[in-house]
Scaffold this motif. Structure first.
Motif, PDB file in Angstrom:
ATOM      1  N   LYS A 159      47.400  49.270  35.755  1.00 13.54           N
ATOM      2  CA  LYS A 159      46.686  48.607  34.670  1.00 13.54           C
ATOM      3  C   LYS A 159      47.666  48.155  33.590  1.00 13.54           C
ATOM      4  N   HIS A 185      43.317  41.813  35.878  1.00 11.79           N
ATOM      5  CA  HIS A 185      44.323  41.591  36.911  1.00 11.79           C
ATOM      6  C   HIS A 185      43.924  40.399  37.770  1.00 11.79           C
ATOM      7  N   LYS A 192      51.860  41.939  39.930  1.00 16.53           N
ATOM      8  CA  LYS A 192      51.265  42.429  38.685  1.00 16.53           C
ATOM      9  C   LYS A 192      51.127  41.263  37.708  1.00 16.53           C
ATOM     10  N   TYR A 194      48.381  39.366  35.017  1.00 16.36           N
ATOM     11  CA  TYR A 194      47.195  39.703  34.238  1.00 16.36           C
ATOM     12  C   TYR A 194      46.878  38.555  33.275  1.00 16.36           C
TER      13      TYR A 194
END
Length: 365
Positions: A159, A185, A192, A194
């Motif tokens: 996260k 996401h 990764k 976001y």
């Protein structure tokens, strides 16, 4: 006349017999012959899979050629099933035509193992084999079976949280990492990436953190430069996207893998056959900073329309239609495929709110 007719019929019969005979002689006779023999992997092989290696090869499956009595193209499919299930719930690991090997990635093996009943993070026994076939008319041939052990994983996406002055607009105190706002996401299981839709005023600084504290990632600018580059360090600087373009709703995109970020002040509008600009030009809406809402009073014709932010779509994705909202969308979508709003002509007080996580709320229709 009757004799001529009989002669013609006889001629066609001879031709038909001749063609049929030739077809039979020329047609390949496909019969079951030698089944393929699977040589790799061997029984007893063990695979502990990891998301970090998702794109890497887990195994190269190798087998001998099958035979169907003729030189025909043979399709080989590698199958996997739970041990003892007799391939009743098997899944395909991929297929090739005419080749004798198939490279299977960690991600593919992991997905198939879970699909047939494997438990994430627990070792399980599976059977693999090769199916050789020509087409649906003929019975396929199957190789020997190898029994392997696989420990699959379940994708756990790290996260990323937003922390800074704009937290105060979202019901919590500014710069409180324990109340960091989770970002959405939009990457894959191995990337990764976001995003967030953030209400920002000039002077409002913010950063990104990997946990609800300052110890698990502290992503900010390098020396205060607002140039799209990040560093993960305690002395990273604040990101201040509204310094040049003023207060507004900003789209913020973050790539933690490559330590990059992008941002753009969003200009939402309406577009469609019911609007003045038809499907060519947006009619701009007006942003209310306090209410965090785009508004527009407009007279619309009977037809269809959508909400769109072309400026952000072009800047971030080089695509006019990446940011749009249709009648069935709970969130901002990334294609033009969302359903259009049907409009019956009249006067409308339209409203659009885009929340931090991209959920969109439409009023006035």
């Amino acid at each position: 006349m009757k004799n001529i007719t009989k002669s013609i019929v006889a001629l066609f019969a001879v031709m038909a017999f001749s063609c049929s005979s030739d077809d039979v002689e020329d047609r390949p006779v496909i019969v079951a012959g030698d089944a393929p023999e699977l040589s790799a992997p061997e029984t007893g092989n063990n695979y502990v899979l990891s998301i970090d290696n998702a794109a890497m090869q887990a195994e190269r499956f190798v087998w001998t050629s099958a035979s169907f009595g003729q030189d025909v193209a043979i399709n080989y499919e590698v199958q996997i099933g739970l041990a003892g299930d007799n391939f009743e719930t098997s899944r395909s690991l991929g297929s090739v035509i005419g080749a004798n090997q198939l490279s299977v990635s960690v991600e593919t093996l992991n997905g198939a193992a879970i699909a047939v009943g494997g438990t994430p993070f627990e070792v399980g026994n599976f059977e693999v084999r090769v199916k050789a076939s020509v087409n649906d008319t003929f019975e396929p041939l199957y190789s020997n079976v190898s029994t392997i052990s696989v420990t699959p994983y379940v994708a756990v996406i790290p996260k990323l949280y937003f922390v800074g002055a704009p937290q105060g607009y979202y019901g919590t105190s500014a710069w409180t990492p324990e109340n960091g706002i989770e970002m959405r996401h939009i990457g894959t299981v191995t990337t990764k990436i976001y995003e967030a839709y953030v209400k920002v005023a000039p002077g409002d600084g913010f950063k990104f953190i990997g946990g609800l504290n300052w110890d698990n990632g502290n992503y900010g600018t390098i020396g205060g430069a607002q140039d799209g580059n990040l560093k993960n360090a305690g002395d990273s600087g604040d990101i201040k996207v509204a310094e040049n373009d003023g207060p507004g709703l900003y789209y913020v995109w973050v790539d933690i893998d490559n330590l990059k970020y992008k941002f753009v002040k969003m200009n939402w509008g309406i577009i469609g056959s019911a609007t003045v600009g038809q499907w060519s030009d947006e009619t701009p809406m007006v942003y209310d900073f306090v209410a965090n809402k785009f508004n527009l009073t407009a007279t619309l014709a009977s037809g269809e329309m959508k909400f769109r932010a072309k400026n952000a779509s072009q800047f971030i994705f080089s695509d006019d239609w990446k940011f749009n909202v249709g009648v069935s969308d709970p969130t901002v979508v990334y294609s033009a495929s969302a359903t259009n709003f049907p409009i019956t002509g009249g006067s409308f007080n339209l409203g659009l709110t885009v929340n931090f996580d991209g959920t969109a709320v439409v009023t006035g229709l």
